[in-house]
Design a protein around this motif. Sequence first.
Motif, PDB file in Angstrom:
ATOM      1  N   GLN A 173       0.833  -1.201   0.000  1.00 56.22           N
ATOM      2  CA  GLN A 173       0.000   0.000   0.000  1.00 56.22           C
ATOM      3  C   GLN A 173       0.872   1.257   0.000  1.00 56.22           C
ATOM      4  O   GLN A 173       0.596   2.209  -0.722  1.00 56.22           O
ATOM      5  CB  GLN A 173      -0.932  -0.009   1.210  1.00 56.22           C
ATOM      6  N   LEU A 174       1.924   1.263   0.781  1.00 57.20           N
ATOM      7  CA  LEU A 174       2.839   2.399   0.823  1.00 57.20           C
ATOM      8  C   LEU A 174       3.510   2.593  -0.535  1.00 57.20           C
ATOM      9  O   LEU A 174       3.660   3.726  -1.010  1.00 57.20           O
ATOM     10  CB  LEU A 174       3.889   2.195   1.921  1.00 57.20           C
ATOM     11  N   SER A 175       3.872   1.517  -1.188  1.00 53.68           N
ATOM     12  CA  SER A 175       4.471   1.587  -2.510  1.00 53.68           C
ATOM     13  C   SER A 175       3.505   2.204  -3.524  1.00 53.68           C
ATOM     14  O   SER A 175       3.899   3.027  -4.357  1.00 53.68           O
ATOM     15  CB  SER A 175       4.894   0.201  -2.965  1.00 53.68           C
ATOM     16  N   GLU A 176       2.234   1.837  -3.453  1.00 52.00           N
ATOM     17  CA  GLU A 176       1.229   2.410  -4.347  1.00 52.00           C
ATOM     18  C   GLU A 176       1.098   3.912  -4.129  1.00 52.00           C
ATOM     19  O   GLU A 176       1.000   4.683  -5.093  1.00 52.00           O
ATOM     20  CB  GLU A 176      -0.130   1.747  -4.125  1.00 52.00           C
ATOM     21  N   VAL A 177       1.099   4.336  -2.872  1.00 56.63           N
ATOM     22  CA  VAL A 177       0.979   5.759  -2.563  1.00 56.63           C
ATOM     23  C   VAL A 177       2.193   6.510  -3.103  1.00 56.63           C
ATOM     24  O   VAL A 177       2.057   7.577  -3.714  1.00 56.63           O
ATOM     25  CB  VAL A 177       0.803   5.984  -1.047  1.00 56.63           C
ATOM     26  N   TYR A 178       3.382   5.963  -2.903  1.00 58.76           N
ATOM     27  CA  TYR A 178       4.598   6.602  -3.422  1.00 58.76           C
ATOM     28  C   TYR A 178       4.571   6.673  -4.944  1.00 58.76           C
ATOM     29  O   TYR A 178       4.971   7.689  -5.528  1.00 58.76           O
ATOM     30  CB  TYR A 178       5.849   5.858  -2.953  1.00 58.76           C
ATOM     31  N   ASP A 179       4.131   5.608  -5.615  1.00 57.52           N
ATOM     32  CA  ASP A 179       4.035   5.627  -7.077  1.00 57.52           C
ATOM     33  C   ASP A 179       3.092   6.728  -7.537  1.00 57.52           C
ATOM     34  O   ASP A 179       3.369   7.442  -8.507  1.00 57.52           O
ATOM     35  CB  ASP A 179       3.565   4.274  -7.613  1.00 57.52           C
ATOM     36  N   TYR A 180       1.966   6.878  -6.854  1.00 59.17           N
ATOM     37  CA  TYR A 180       0.998   7.914  -7.197  1.00 59.17           C
ATOM     38  C   TYR A 180       1.610   9.306  -7.013  1.00 59.17           C
ATOM     39  O   TYR A 180       1.506  10.165  -7.897  1.00 59.17           O
ATOM     40  CB  TYR A 180      -0.261   7.767  -6.342  1.00 59.17           C
ATOM     41  N   ILE A 181       2.262   9.538  -5.881  1.00 60.42           N
ATOM     42  CA  ILE A 181       2.867  10.845  -5.603  1.00 60.42           C
ATOM     43  C   ILE A 181       3.968  11.140  -6.608  1.00 60.42           C
ATOM     44  O   ILE A 181       4.061  12.251  -7.146  1.00 60.42           O
ATOM     45  CB  ILE A 181       3.407  10.896  -4.156  1.00 60.42           C
ATOM     46  N   GLU A 182       4.804  10.157  -6.899  1.00 60.55           N
ATOM     47  CA  GLU A 182       5.901  10.368  -7.841  1.00 60.55           C
ATOM     48  C   GLU A 182       5.399  10.597  -9.261  1.00 60.55           C
ATOM     49  O   GLU A 182       5.965  11.400 -10.004  1.00 60.55           O
ATOM     50  CB  GLU A 182       6.872   9.201  -7.784  1.00 60.55           C
ATOM     51  N   SER A 183       4.307   9.933  -9.651  1.00 54.53           N
ATOM     52  CA  SER A 183       3.762  10.168 -10.993  1.00 54.53           C
ATOM     53  C   SER A 183       3.183  11.577 -11.075  1.00 54.53           C
ATOM     54  O   SER A 183       3.290  12.238 -12.109  1.00 54.53           O
ATOM     55  CB  SER A 183       2.713   9.124 -11.358  1.00 54.53           C
TER      56      SER A 183
END
Length: 68
Positions: free
Chosen positions: A32-42
């Motif tokens: 879940q944390l990885s998904e949030v980071y991917d969203y923020i970075e995109s």
Amino acid sequence: MEVETEYKTLKLSVLVTLDDTVESVKERFDAQLSEVYDYIESFDQWERDNYEHPSVTQGYAFDSLTCK
């Protein structure tokens, strides 16, 4: 669970069942944390790609005032 990041404090939650182990819960939190980071970075990437210098946007404003 609250996680302090360089962006902001993130609130994460996962469903826990009786069959779960500490490792399986940790894996779900990590995913879940990885998904949030991917969203923020995109979003950050989109913001960098679509940045226009203020002189450009001022030029658009000037053109809209002077061009018919």
